[in-house]
Design a protein around this motif. Structure first.
Motif, PDB file in Angstrom:
ATOM      1  N   ALA A 254      10.862   4.685  -3.035  1.00 36.51           N
ATOM      2  CA  ALA A 254      11.971   5.403  -3.670  1.00 36.51           C
ATOM      3  C   ALA A 254      11.726   6.907  -3.749  1.00 36.51           C
ATOM      4  O   ALA A 254      12.623   7.710  -3.465  1.00 36.51           O
ATOM      5  CB  ALA A 254      12.201   4.847  -5.073  1.00 36.51           C
ATOM      6  N   TYR A 255      10.526   7.308  -4.138  1.00 36.63           N
ATOM      7  CA  TYR A 255      10.250   8.732  -4.327  1.00 36.63           C
ATOM      8  C   TYR A 255      10.219   9.481  -2.996  1.00 36.63           C
ATOM      9  O   TYR A 255      10.706  10.607  -2.892  1.00 36.63           O
ATOM     10  CB  TYR A 255       8.925   8.917  -5.070  1.00 36.63           C
ATOM     11  CG  TYR A 255       8.911   8.278  -6.437  1.00 36.63           C
ATOM     12  CD1 TYR A 255       9.986   8.419  -7.316  1.00 36.63           C
ATOM     13  CD2 TYR A 255       7.826   7.508  -6.857  1.00 36.63           C
ATOM     14  CE1 TYR A 255       9.985   7.822  -8.559  1.00 36.63           C
ATOM     15  CE2 TYR A 255       7.811   6.910  -8.109  1.00 36.63           C
ATOM     16  CZ  TYR A 255       8.893   7.067  -8.954  1.00 36.63           C
ATOM     17  OH  TYR A 255       8.887   6.474 -10.190  1.00 36.63           O
TER      18      TYR A 255
ATOM     19  N   GLU B  79       0.836  -1.203   0.000  1.00 34.34           N
ATOM     20  CA  GLU B  79       0.000   0.000   0.000  1.00 34.34           C
ATOM     21  C   GLU B  79       0.871   1.253   0.000  1.00 34.34           C
ATOM     22  O   GLU B  79       0.573   2.236  -0.683  1.00 34.34           O
ATOM     23  CB  GLU B  79      -0.918  -0.007   1.222  1.00 34.34           C
ATOM     24  CG  GLU B  79      -1.994  -1.082   1.173  1.00 34.34           C
ATOM     25  CD  GLU B  79      -2.796  -1.156   2.463  1.00 34.34           C
ATOM     26  OE1 GLU B  79      -2.421  -0.448   3.433  1.00 34.34           O
ATOM     27  OE2 GLU B  79      -3.780  -1.910   2.510  1.00 34.34           O
ATOM     28  N   SER B  80       1.948   1.190   0.770  1.00 35.74           N
ATOM     29  CA  SER B  80       2.877   2.317   0.829  1.00 35.74           C
ATOM     30  C   SER B  80       3.538   2.551  -0.526  1.00 35.74           C
ATOM     31  O   SER B  80       3.730   3.692  -0.950  1.00 35.74           O
ATOM     32  CB  SER B  80       3.936   2.049   1.902  1.00 35.74           C
ATOM     33  OG  SER B  80       4.863   3.094   1.961  1.00 35.74           O
ATOM     34  N   MET B  81       3.879   1.469  -1.212  1.00 37.92           N
ATOM     35  CA  MET B  81       4.486   1.574  -2.544  1.00 37.92           C
ATOM     36  C   MET B  81       3.544   2.260  -3.522  1.00 37.92           C
ATOM     37  O   MET B  81       3.958   3.079  -4.346  1.00 37.92           O
ATOM     38  CB  MET B  81       4.853   0.180  -3.062  1.00 37.92           C
ATOM     39  CG  MET B  81       6.044  -0.450  -2.375  1.00 37.92           C
ATOM     40  SD  MET B  81       6.283  -2.183  -2.868  1.00 37.92           S
ATOM     41  CE  MET B  81       6.611  -2.006  -4.619  1.00 37.92           C
ATOM     42  N   GLU B  82       2.268   1.927  -3.436  1.00 39.87           N
ATOM     43  CA  GLU B  82       1.281   2.510  -4.343  1.00 39.87           C
ATOM     44  C   GLU B  82       1.119   4.007  -4.100  1.00 39.87           C
ATOM     45  O   GLU B  82       0.892   4.779  -5.039  1.00 39.87           O
ATOM     46  CB  GLU B  82      -0.062   1.796  -4.174  1.00 39.87           C
ATOM     47  CG  GLU B  82      -0.049   0.344  -4.660  1.00 39.87           C
ATOM     48  CD  GLU B  82      -1.361  -0.363  -4.392  1.00 39.87           C
ATOM     49  OE1 GLU B  82      -2.264   0.277  -3.807  1.00 39.87           O
ATOM     50  OE2 GLU B  82      -1.492  -1.547  -4.762  1.00 39.87           O
ATOM     51  N   LEU B  83       1.241   4.415  -2.847  1.00 35.59           N
ATOM     52  CA  LEU B  83       1.085   5.829  -2.502  1.00 35.59           C
ATOM     53  C   LEU B  83       2.354   6.638  -2.766  1.00 35.59           C
ATOM     54  O   LEU B  83       2.307   7.869  -2.810  1.00 35.59           O
ATOM     55  CB  LEU B  83       0.693   5.962  -1.021  1.00 35.59           C
ATOM     56  CG  LEU B  83      -0.670   5.395  -0.621  1.00 35.59           C
ATOM     57  CD1 LEU B  83      -0.831   5.438   0.894  1.00 35.59           C
ATOM     58  CD2 LEU B  83      -1.794   6.169  -1.297  1.00 35.59           C
ATOM     59  N   ASP B  84       3.456   5.956  -2.948  1.00 33.94           N
ATOM     60  CA  ASP B  84       4.759   6.617  -3.062  1.00 33.94           C
ATOM     61  C   ASP B  84       4.839   7.573  -4.248  1.00 33.94           C
ATOM     62  O   ASP B  84       5.563   8.569  -4.209  1.00 33.94           O
ATOM     63  CB  ASP B  84       5.860   5.552  -3.175  1.00 33.94           C
ATOM     64  CG  ASP B  84       7.255   6.141  -3.095  1.00 33.94           C
ATOM     65  OD1 ASP B  84       7.500   6.968  -2.190  1.00 33.94           O
ATOM     66  OD2 ASP B  84       8.100   5.783  -3.932  1.00 33.94           O
ATOM     67  N   SER B  85       4.087   7.297  -5.294  1.00 33.91           N
ATOM     68  CA  SER B  85       4.168   8.110  -6.512  1.00 33.91           C
ATOM     69  C   SER B  85       3.708   9.549  -6.301  1.00 33.91           C
ATOM     70  O   SER B  85       4.006  10.421  -7.126  1.00 33.91           O
ATOM     71  CB  SER B  85       3.353   7.472  -7.639  1.00 33.91           C
ATOM     72  OG  SER B  85       1.998   7.346  -7.262  1.00 33.91           O
ATOM     73  N   VAL B  86       2.994   9.816  -5.203  1.00 34.69           N
ATOM     74  CA  VAL B  86       2.533  11.191  -4.957  1.00 34.69           C
ATOM     75  C   VAL B  86       3.717  12.134  -4.752  1.00 34.69           C
ATOM     76  O   VAL B  86       3.577  13.356  -4.910  1.00 34.69           O
ATOM     77  CB  VAL B  86       1.591  11.268  -3.730  1.00 34.69           C
ATOM     78  CG1 VAL B  86       0.385  10.381  -3.929  1.00 34.69           C
ATOM     79  CG2 VAL B  86       2.319  10.906  -2.443  1.00 34.69           C
ATOM     80  N   TYR B  87       4.880  11.578  -4.405  1.00 37.66           N
ATOM     81  CA  TYR B  87       6.059  12.414  -4.164  1.00 37.66           C
ATOM     82  C   TYR B  87       6.765  12.835  -5.448  1.00 37.66           C
ATOM     83  O   TYR B  87       7.692  13.645  -5.404  1.00 37.66           O
ATOM     84  CB  TYR B  87       7.052  11.677  -3.255  1.00 37.66           C
ATOM     85  CG  TYR B  87       6.588  11.576  -1.821  1.00 37.66           C
ATOM     86  CD1 TYR B  87       6.747  12.637  -0.941  1.00 37.66           C
ATOM     87  CD2 TYR B  87       5.976  10.417  -1.352  1.00 37.66           C
ATOM     88  CE1 TYR B  87       6.312  12.555   0.371  1.00 37.66           C
ATOM     89  CE2 TYR B  87       5.539  10.320  -0.038  1.00 37.66           C
ATOM     90  CZ  TYR B  87       5.706  11.389   0.816  1.00 37.66           C
ATOM     91  OH  TYR B  87       5.269  11.298   2.116  1.00 37.66           O
ATOM     92  N   LEU B  88       6.336  12.291  -6.587  1.00 39.02           N
ATOM     93  CA  LEU B  88       6.979  12.650  -7.853  1.00 39.02           C
ATOM     94  C   LEU B  88       6.882  14.150  -8.129  1.00 39.02           C
ATOM     95  O   LEU B  88       7.851  14.777  -8.572  1.00 39.02           O
ATOM     96  CB  LEU B  88       6.339  11.866  -9.003  1.00 39.02           C
ATOM     97  CG  LEU B  88       6.976  10.516  -9.341  1.00 39.02           C
ATOM     98  CD1 LEU B  88       6.121   9.767 -10.351  1.00 39.02           C
ATOM     99  CD2 LEU B  88       8.390  10.707  -9.872  1.00 39.02           C
ATOM    100  N   ILE B  89       5.718  14.719  -7.871  1.00 42.25           N
ATOM    101  CA  ILE B  89       5.535  16.155  -8.101  1.00 42.25           C
ATOM    102  C   ILE B  89       6.415  16.956  -7.149  1.00 42.25           C
ATOM    103  O   ILE B  89       7.062  17.932  -7.542  1.00 42.25           O
ATOM    104  CB  ILE B  89       4.053  16.548  -7.925  1.00 42.25           C
ATOM    105  CG1 ILE B  89       3.196  15.851  -8.983  1.00 42.25           C
ATOM    106  CG2 ILE B  89       3.879  18.062  -8.021  1.00 42.25           C
ATOM    107  CD1 ILE B  89       1.704  16.091  -8.826  1.00 42.25           C
TER     108      ILE B  89
END
Length: 217
Positions: free
Chosen positions: A113-114, A33-43
């Motif tokens: 990662a992000y 679940e944390s991995m799926e939410l991680d992409s929010v940090y791309l911006i």
């Protein structure tokens, strides 16, 4: 014949060793679940890279004369004390970042990662230009371990050089306003700010200590 058989046997064993199936590991559901939410940090990463670049390539060079003027005002008798504050600041910055990285490794197995890159960018920016209030004097920050004698040292240095804020008022205001405006444009959220409760006195103290740390580096 024996040699040929030996080569065949060796090849068979080697093939068996390196062709074994590598089974996929299973992570906890919370980590997925944390991995799926991680992409929010791309911006955030994109904005922080742009701010870091603007700070290092445009804003800080533009005010290099201010930096030199402040450095020239530092007395030799105080230089070692300001260096002590700078070392304290840098050590605190590294400790907090290492704690965040360790938490990422221990709790989330370094899959975010992000989020991790975003944290690294935050603390690299705090290395480029300091925020002594966030890392040192903000007593509301969880884990703040600033000792009384260290805080007193900061107060003494502030008292000795508070006049610089008035003498360079226009330039200093322009400098900090330009940084604030850039952060606003790029939606940069500052860390450990005790938003809504930071006093004018704390802001002045933080700004001056930041300038002094910056000036000697």
């Amino acid at each position: 014949m024996r040699f040929t058989y030996f080569i065949f046997l060796l090849f068979s064993v080697s093939t068996g060793l390196f062709s074994q199936d590598c089974k996929q590991g299973t992570l906890k559901e919370s980590i997925y679940e944390s991995m799926e939410l991680d992409s929010v940090y791309l911006i955030d990463i994109d904005f922080r890279i742009k701010y870091y670049a603007k700070l290092s390539k445009e804003i800080l060079p533009k005010y290099s004369m201010l930096k030199s003027q402040i450095k020239e005002q530092i007395k030799n008798s105080d230089l070692e004390k300001i260096e002590e504050i700078a070392i304290l600041y840098d050590n605190t910055r590294k400790i907090i970042l290492n704690e965040i990285k360790e938490s990422q490794r221990r709790i989330y197995q370094d899959v975010n990662a992000y989020s991790k890159l975003n944290s690294i960018l935050i603390f690299e920016t705090l290395d480029l230009f300091p925020d002594s209030y966030a890392l040192l004097t903000n007593k509301s920050r969880i884990g703040n371990q600033l000792k009384d004698q260290e805080y007193q040292l900061i107060l003494n240095i502030f008292s000795n050089y508070e006049h610089l804020l008035q003498e360079n008022n226009d330039c200093i205001n322009s400098f900090f306003n330009e940084m604030s405006q850039s952060k606003k444009e790029l939606n940069i959220i500052e860390i450990f700010q005790n938003t809504g409760n930071k006093t004018e006195s704390e802001t002045r103290q933080g700004n001056l200590i930041d300038l002094l740390i910056w000036a000697i580096n």
